[in-house]
Scaffold this motif. Structure first.
Motif, PDB file in Angstrom:
ATOM      1  N   UNK A   1       0.854  -1.181   0.000  1.00  0.00           N
ATOM      2  CA  UNK A   1       0.000   0.000   0.000  1.00  0.00           C
ATOM      3  C   UNK A   1       0.893   1.235   0.000  1.00  0.00           C
ATOM      4  N   UNK A   2       0.662   2.151  -0.929  1.00  0.00           N
ATOM      5  CA  UNK A   2       1.420   3.400  -0.974  1.00  0.00           C
ATOM      6  C   UNK A   2       0.740   4.411  -0.060  1.00  0.00           C
ATOM      7  N   UNK A   3       1.512   5.003   0.859  1.00  0.00           N
ATOM      8  CA  UNK A   3       0.952   5.981   1.793  1.00  0.00           C
ATOM      9  C   UNK A   3       1.744   7.290   1.744  1.00  0.00           C
ATOM     10  N   UNK A   4       1.178   8.306   2.409  1.00  0.00           N
ATOM     11  CA  UNK A   4       1.820   9.616   2.521  1.00  0.00           C
ATOM     12  C   UNK A   4       1.891   9.994   3.998  1.00  0.00           C
ATOM     13  N   UNK A   5       2.523  11.129   4.276  1.00  0.00           N
ATOM     14  CA  UNK A   5       2.605  11.628   5.655  1.00  0.00           C
ATOM     15  C   UNK A   5       1.239  11.651   6.336  1.00  0.00           C
ATOM     16  N   UNK A   6       0.218  12.122   5.624  1.00  0.00           N
ATOM     17  CA  UNK A   6      -1.111  12.279   6.224  1.00  0.00           C
ATOM     18  C   UNK A   6      -1.754  10.940   6.587  1.00  0.00           C
ATOM     19  N   UNK A   7      -1.292   9.849   5.992  1.00  0.00           N
ATOM     20  CA  UNK A   7      -1.858   8.524   6.263  1.00  0.00           C
ATOM     21  C   UNK A   7      -1.021   7.706   7.241  1.00  0.00           C
ATOM     22  N   UNK A   8       0.151   8.207   7.616  1.00  0.00           N
ATOM     23  CA  UNK A   8       1.080   7.413   8.428  1.00  0.00           C
ATOM     24  C   UNK A   8       0.465   6.989   9.761  1.00  0.00           C
TER      25      UNK A   8
END
Length: 107
Positions: free
Chosen positions: A5-12
């Motif tokens: 799953x690719x995530x970003x800072x906001x999803x960490x």
């Protein structure tokens, strides 16, 4: 079969810190040669360990908050978390076999 799953800072926080199972975070960069070597192993691990582990990947350049929080100093980098607890940390290229051995010891 689970996938990465690719995530970003906001999803960490949601995807890693609040996860109900251990999470392997793969930090990478598009300009990183060793990352291209490690990526197929990460995909394979996600498939093989999908019942016990969530695997996420986070590109370092657009996500400086997570990079700082996880104290990533180089890529590729791996962090295995169970909630907020760091179980395993590795920076640099790693073979699939060595990664599998490390995961077996921690899961």
């Amino acid at each position: 079969m689970s996938s990465v799953i690719t995530i970003t800072d906001s999803q960490f926080e949601t995807e890693v810190e609040r996860a109900t199972q251990p999470v392997l975070v793969y930090f990478w960069a598009s300009w990183c040669g060793p990352c291209r070597l490690v990526s197929p192993s990460i995909d394979a691990i996600a498939g093989e360990y999908g019942d016990r582990l969530k695997v996420v990947k986070l590109e370092v350049d657009p996500n400086p908050e997570s990079v700082a929080k996880c104290q990533v100093e180089g890529v590729p980098a791996l962090r295995l978390y169970d909630g907020n607890q760091l179980l395993y940390s590795h920076e640099g290229a790693i073979t699939k076999a060595k990664l599998a051995d490390a995961l077996q010891a921690k899961l």
